[in-house]
Design a protein around this motif. Structure first.
Motif, short mmCIF file in Angstrom:
data_model
loop_
_atom_site.label_atom_id
_atom_site.label_comp_id
_atom_site.label_asym_id
_atom_site.label_seq_id
_atom_site.Cartn_x
_atom_site.Cartn_y
_atom_site.Cartn_z
N LEU A 163 0.04 78.20 23.70
CA LEU A 163 -0.29 78.22 22.27
C LEU A 163 -0.83 76.86 21.83
CD1 LEU A 163 2.96 79.94 20.91
CD2 LEU A 163 0.71 81.03 21.19
N THR A 164 -1.69 76.90 20.82
CA THR A 164 -2.16 75.68 20.16
C THR A 164 -2.00 75.86 18.66
OG1 THR A 164 -3.75 75.00 21.84
CG2 THR A 164 -4.18 74.26 19.61
N TYR A 165 -1.38 74.87 18.03
CA TYR A 165 -1.36 74.84 16.57
C TYR A 165 -2.33 73.77 16.10
CZ TYR A 165 -0.08 74.45 11.72
OH TYR A 165 -0.14 74.43 10.35
N SER A 166 -3.28 74.17 15.25
CA SER A 166 -4.32 73.26 14.77
C SER A 166 -4.14 73.00 13.29
CB SER A 166 -5.70 73.88 15.04
OG SER A 166 -6.72 73.01 14.59
N GLN A 167 -4.03 71.73 12.94
CA GLN A 167 -3.95 71.34 11.54
C GLN A 167 -5.33 70.85 11.10
OE1 GLN A 167 -1.47 71.57 9.10
NE2 GLN A 167 -3.24 71.00 7.87
N PRO A 168 -6.08 71.65 10.33
CA PRO A 168 -7.44 71.24 9.96
C PRO A 168 -7.45 70.01 9.07
CG PRO A 168 -7.08 73.60 9.56
CD PRO A 168 -5.74 72.98 9.80
N ILE A 169 -8.38 69.11 9.36
CA ILE A 169 -8.65 67.96 8.50
C ILE A 169 -9.94 68.22 7.73
CG2 ILE A 169 -9.18 65.49 8.48
CD1 ILE A 169 -7.38 65.19 10.91
N SER A 170 -10.89 68.83 8.40
CA SER A 170 -12.13 69.30 7.78
C SER A 170 -12.55 70.56 8.52
CB SER A 170 -13.23 68.23 7.86
OG SER A 170 -13.64 68.04 9.21
N ARG A 171 -13.68 71.15 8.13
CA ARG A 171 -14.10 72.38 8.78
C ARG A 171 -14.35 72.18 10.26
NH1 ARG A 171 -19.10 74.05 9.90
NH2 ARG A 171 -20.04 72.53 8.52
N ARG A 172 -14.79 70.98 10.67
CA ARG A 172 -15.18 70.75 12.05
C ARG A 172 -14.28 69.75 12.77
NH1 ARG A 172 -21.47 69.40 11.76
NH2 ARG A 172 -21.22 69.39 14.02
N PHE A 173 -13.09 69.53 12.24
CA PHE A 173 -12.20 68.55 12.87
C PHE A 173 -10.75 68.86 12.52
CE2 PHE A 173 -10.23 64.38 13.56
CZ PHE A 173 -10.75 64.07 14.81
N GLY A 174 -9.86 68.71 13.49
CA GLY A 174 -8.46 68.97 13.23
C GLY A 174 -7.59 68.27 14.27
N VAL A 175 -6.28 68.28 14.01
CA VAL A 175 -5.28 67.76 14.94
C VAL A 175 -4.65 68.95 15.63
CG1 VAL A 175 -3.19 66.39 15.19
CG2 VAL A 175 -4.85 65.79 13.42
N ASN A 176 -4.63 68.93 16.96
CA ASN A 176 -4.20 70.08 17.74
C ASN A 176 -3.01 69.73 18.64
OD1 ASN A 176 -6.72 71.78 17.07
ND2 ASN A 176 -7.56 69.89 17.92
N LEU A 177 -1.94 70.48 18.50
CA LEU A 177 -0.78 70.35 19.39
C LEU A 177 -0.75 71.57 20.29
CD1 LEU A 177 1.78 68.86 20.25
CD2 LEU A 177 3.02 70.14 18.48
N THR A 178 -0.84 71.34 21.60
CA THR A 178 -0.97 72.42 22.57
C THR A 178 0.21 72.39 23.54
OG1 THR A 178 -3.38 72.33 22.46
CG2 THR A 178 -2.43 73.39 24.39
N ALA A 179 0.79 73.56 23.79
CA ALA A 179 1.85 73.73 24.78
C ALA A 179 1.42 74.83 25.75
CB ALA A 179 3.17 74.10 24.11
N LEU A 180 1.28 74.48 27.03
CA LEU A 180 0.78 75.40 28.04
C LEU A 180 1.75 75.50 29.22
CD1 LEU A 180 -2.94 74.20 28.20
CD2 LEU A 180 -2.03 76.14 26.89
#
Length: 205
Positions: free
Chosen positions: A161-178
């Motif tokens: 899973l990846t949780y993405s926190q958008p900062i703008s439409r084309r950029f975000g902070v992503n926390l990924t657990a695989l």
């Protein structure tokens, strides 16, 4: 006559600029209408150009000071294929150095590439939570000072899973657990490259 021609030319240029601005208008303008910004369309419903669907970024990995010292980087290029689907490619490089007196002086160079797919599964319940799958190929080179050298590669499928926190439409902070489906405790190479079957990443794109 020349003044009329100049006036007509100026009018044509202004008209084309307005039309282009409407075509590439940032979907975040929808916030003024009380709606979430679209990821693949203008507020008028036109498809965004290819370049405006691209995301660029990456992250820092394997960061350790002391003995051993380790530092790596992982650039990413992603494409917003649909409102809920992101596809992309990425690379990685990590440098690790073990030093005396606690270790035999050894240098590791680890590099690789990956292709990934992210799909926003339940946006109405948990927005920005993506199912994440990827194939990663990693190569590691080991060199002992004044001694032997070794090189080997490993290809691994990873899911999670990846949780993405958008900062703008084309950029975000992503926390990924695989989870690494190819991990084997009996494989020395898998242990050297991954350490364990779980892969946690913090990235920006």
């Amino acid at each position: 006559m020349k003044h009329i021609q100049k006036l007509l030319l100026l009018t044509a240029l202004l008209s084309s600029s307005v039309a282009f601005g409407q075509l590439t208008e940032d979907p975040e303008d929808r916030r003024d209408q009380g709606k979430d910004p679209l990821r693949t369309q203008t507020p008028e419903g036109r498809p965004l150009p290819f370049g405006q669907r691209l995301r660029f970024g990456g992250g820092i990995n394997g960061f350790r000071f002391g003995n051993p010292f380790s530092l790596g980087a992982s650039p990413v290029v992603a494409y917003q294929a649909t409102e809920r689907l992101i596809v992309g490619i990425g690379g990685s490089y990590t440098y690790t150095r073990y030093k005396a007196p606690y270790y035999v002086p050894t240098t590791y160079n680890q590099f690789g590439g990956r292709g990934f797919v992210m799909y926003e599964a339940i946006p109405s319940i948990v927005p920005n939570l993506y199912l994440h799958g990827e194939i990663e190929n990693s190569t590691i080179q080991e060199k002992v000072d004044g001694g032997t050298s070794f090189s080997a590669g490993l290809t691994s499928p990873l899911v999670g899973l990846t949780y993405s926190q958008p900062i703008s439409r084309r950029f975000g902070v992503n926390l990924t657990a695989l989870y690494n489906l190819n991990y084997n405790d009996n494989s020395g190479l898998a242990r050297v490259i991954y350490g364990n079957p779980f892969v946690i990443r913090l990235s920006f794109f």
